[in-house]
Design an enzyme around this catalytic site. Structure first.
Site, PDB file in Angstrom:
ATOM      1  N   TYR A 294       0.842  -1.196   0.000  1.00 28.26           N
ATOM      2  CA  TYR A 294       0.000   0.000   0.000  1.00 28.26           C
ATOM      3  C   TYR A 294       0.883   1.253   0.000  1.00 28.26           C
ATOM      4  CZ  TYR A 294      -4.122   2.788   1.287  1.00 28.26           C
ATOM      5  OH  TYR A 294      -5.153   3.679   1.315  1.00 28.26           O
TER       6      TYR A 294
ATOM      7  N   CYS B 133      -8.747   9.772   1.352  1.00 23.11           N
ATOM      8  CA  CYS B 133      -8.032   8.506   1.174  1.00 23.11           C
ATOM      9  C   CYS B 133      -6.584   8.719   0.758  1.00 23.11           C
ATOM     10  CB  CYS B 133      -8.746   7.630   0.156  1.00 23.11           C
ATOM     11  SG  CYS B 133     -10.324   7.063   0.777  1.00 23.11           S
ATOM     12  N   HIS B 134      -6.385   9.434  -0.340  1.00 23.01           N
ATOM     13  CA  HIS B 134      -5.021   9.604  -0.820  1.00 23.01           C
ATOM     14  C   HIS B 134      -4.694  11.042  -1.152  1.00 23.01           C
ATOM     15  CE1 HIS B 134      -6.351   5.459  -1.659  1.00 23.01           C
ATOM     16  NE2 HIS B 134      -5.254   5.201  -1.012  1.00 23.01           N
ATOM     17  N   GLY B 135      -5.485  11.982  -0.591  1.00 23.16           N
ATOM     18  CA  GLY B 135      -5.139  13.392  -0.647  1.00 23.16           C
ATOM     19  C   GLY B 135      -5.289  14.087  -1.990  1.00 23.16           C
TER      20      GLY B 135
END
Lengths: 420, 169
Positions: A294, B133-135
């Site tokens: 991840y 979640c991932h910016g």
């Protein structure tokens, strides 16, 4: 192999064995000559077999009570926890069993990396192992979706969306995987089906893995080819059976600790909230065993390249036997490789740590450096090391350095005592 | 065996394999296609939303095809901010005029184009949306400005049925 000559003692045994040579197989497994210097890192194959069987048995019993439907899945899991006799125990064993399975498989994989077990003539064993590892990740991911909590739902959304990074056909593939326009009931029912199927595929591959192992025989801490059977080997039963059994017992103490004292410590509290397609949890994190990959995914700012990097990080392992150019198997006799090995271990642990942290600032920088180093290790360091490294003298047999008379006596004795 | 006979066998072998392959493909396709969206899923193609209660500066989130849809009644400042952005500053260049036909109303899928999370309202560096979640940062037109998402948030097919009802799909 010599066990083809095996003949059962009893008349009934002979009659049966002439028709189906199962007893010959059992005899082969019992007498199987095993290097006598195997240390405890070699006991994880047996531990992994135990993990697989535990997951299959607890999984079958859970499936008798679980309902694979978006409206009922979450409730049926709570029903298992509260109403079903010993349901809490069976579910906690199954959920923590997945973590224990990965713990064991990571030790097993890093054992192979240290002692060079993936090298000729054991490449096929290694590749089958990597396929098993991939299937384990698929099974664990789909199993995590089944309770239909918030992490289940959003984990499923994020992971299936990885496929949308594929140019042109990506979106079509995602819709096909979902069976709709979002993760929903059709997704849940197919994940349940596949989650049920995969362990049996793994079981079949485990048979092939062991079969492939029994052709050349086990590697060993010294990493040399040995004569079989000889002074360097002991029969699998009872020597290895007892050693494996003792290690399994120790492993089960750790396992039981998690099941009885910290059953939720490896999970996420958010998964006790039912799936809600309108709200994404503030911080989505996969299970601990997927964190290094991840971190690699998030360290690349481009969507497609991030997915490519993550998949490459796993698939690069499959070609490892050809990336490592050194003829010497065991790191015991490779002073430089041994150091790079421990740097890799640290690198993967760091990736796992930053994978659990938000992808910003210093964490992101560390993740990028660690990702770069991971690929550097396999693509540059390993191929070059095989040519540059000055390896230590390798003993001619396992017994020789102990009994004396080997020109490599001092080195081998010195190094062997260090591993144990 | 004469040369002629060998050729005849070769032909039969190739023809049999080809017919077999076509037959196998014909059986495999239904097995693959059954996983695609079924008739009942496709039937949920459109939804009507009453937006009369929505005041400027607020967002309504509704579910359409299992996905959230943001209906934003924008303030004049938000519209001005979205319209003055230069095309060359955008990762996925799209004019705000094309995304919101009626400038006051922005209707789009509330799904981050990175990996499908639901972005948060009134957050991020561009006063629009921010995906936790991932910016990924989106502006007041729902366009991607910063972060790993490759595209702007998707504008679905929609229309005003009357002054206070939007039909999505």
């Amino acid at each position: 192999m010599s066990d083809h000559d095996y003949r059962p003692k009893s008349k009934v045994g002979q009659w049966f064995n002439d028709r189906l040579p199962l007893l010959t197989l059992a005899n082969h497994l019992t007498d199987y000559p095993t290097p006598k210097n195997l240390n405890y890192w070699w006991t994880f194959g047996g531990i992994l077999t135990f993990c697989l069987i535990t997951q299959i048995v607890t999984g079958l019993t859970l499936a008798m009570h679980y309902i694979a439907h978006a409206d009922m899945a979450f409730e049926s899991v709570e029903h298992i926890m509260r109403d079903v006799n010993y349901g809490w125990l069976i579910r906690y064993i199954h959920a923590n069993g997945a973590s224990m399975f990965f713990l064991a498989v990571y030790i097993h994989i890093f054992r192979s990396l240290f002692y060079g077990s993936y090298k000729a003539p054991r490449e096929i064993i290694w590749i089958i192992g990597i396929i098993i590892y991939l299937l384990m990740m698929a099974a664990a991911f789909m199993g995590y979706v089944l309770p239909w909590g918030q992490m289940s739902f959003w984990g499923a959304t994020v992971i299936t969306n990885l496929f949308s990074a594929i140019p042109l056909v990506g979106e079509g593939i995602v819709t096909w995987l979902w069976g709709g326009y979002s993760v929903d009931n059709p997704t849940l029912t197919r994940f349940f089906t596949l989650h049920y199927l995969i362990p049996f595929l793994i079981l079949g591959l485990v048979v092939l893995h062991i079969w492939a192992l029994h052709v050349p025989g086990n590697n060993n801490p010294v990493g040399i080819d040995i004569k079989k059977p000889s002074k360097d080997t002991v029969p699998f039963h009872p020597y290895i059976v007892i050693k494996d059994g003792f290690a399994l017992l120790m492993f089960m103490i750790v396992f039981a600790f998690f099941v009885f004292y910290a059953p939720n410590i490896l999970g996420h509290a958010d998964n006790y909230i039912e799936a809600n397609p309108m709200v994404t949890p503030a911080h989505i994190v996969p299970e601990w065993y997927l964190l290094p990959f991840y971190a690699i995914l998030r360290s690349v700012p481009d969507k497609l390249l991030g997915v490519v990097a993550m998949l490459s990080a796993i698939l690069i392992l499959a070609v490892l036997p050809w990336l490592d150019t050194s003829k010497i198997r065991s790191a015991v006799f490779r002073p430089l490789y041994k150091q790079f090995y421990w740097i890799l271990v640290a690198d993967v642990l760091i990736l796992g740590y930053v994978g659990a942290m938000p992808a910003e600032g210093l964490y992101l920088l560390i993740a990028r450096v660690a990702t770069a180093y991971y690929f550097l290790h396999f693509l540059v360091i390993l191929p070059v090391l095989g040519f540059k490294e000055k390896t230590l003298p390798v003993p001619l047999s396992i017994t020789e350095p102990v009994l004396g008379g080997s020109p490599n006596l001092a080195a081998a004795r010195n190094k062997e005592s260090k591993i144990e | 065996m004469s040369e002629k006979k060998t050729k005849r066998r070769d032909f039969l072998f190739t023809a049999t394999t080809a017919v077999g392959a076509v037959g196998a493909a014909a059986v495999v396709w239904p097995m693959i296609d059954q996983m695609n969206p079924d008739a009942s899923v496709k039937a949920l193609a459109s939804t009507e939303v009453d937006v009369s209660s929505l005041t400027p500066g607020n967002t309504l989130t509704v579910l359409w095809r299992g996905k959230p849809v943001f209906i934003r009644r924008r303030t004049q400042e938000e519209i001005d901010e979205a319209r003055k952005v230069k095309m060359e500053d955008l990762i996925h260049p799209e004019k705000d005029e094309d995304r919101a036909k009626n400038p006051e109303w922005l209707v789009m899928l509330g799904v981050c184009t990175h990996l499908g999370c639901v972005p948060l309202n009134d957050k991020g560096d561009y006063n629009g949306w921010f995906c936790p979640c991932h910016g990924s940062h989106y502006d007041t037109s729902g366009r991607i400005r910063k972060g790993p998402a490759p595209w702007n948030m998707e504008v679905p097919k929609y229309e005003f049925v009357d002054a206070k009802t939007i039909k999505i799909g």
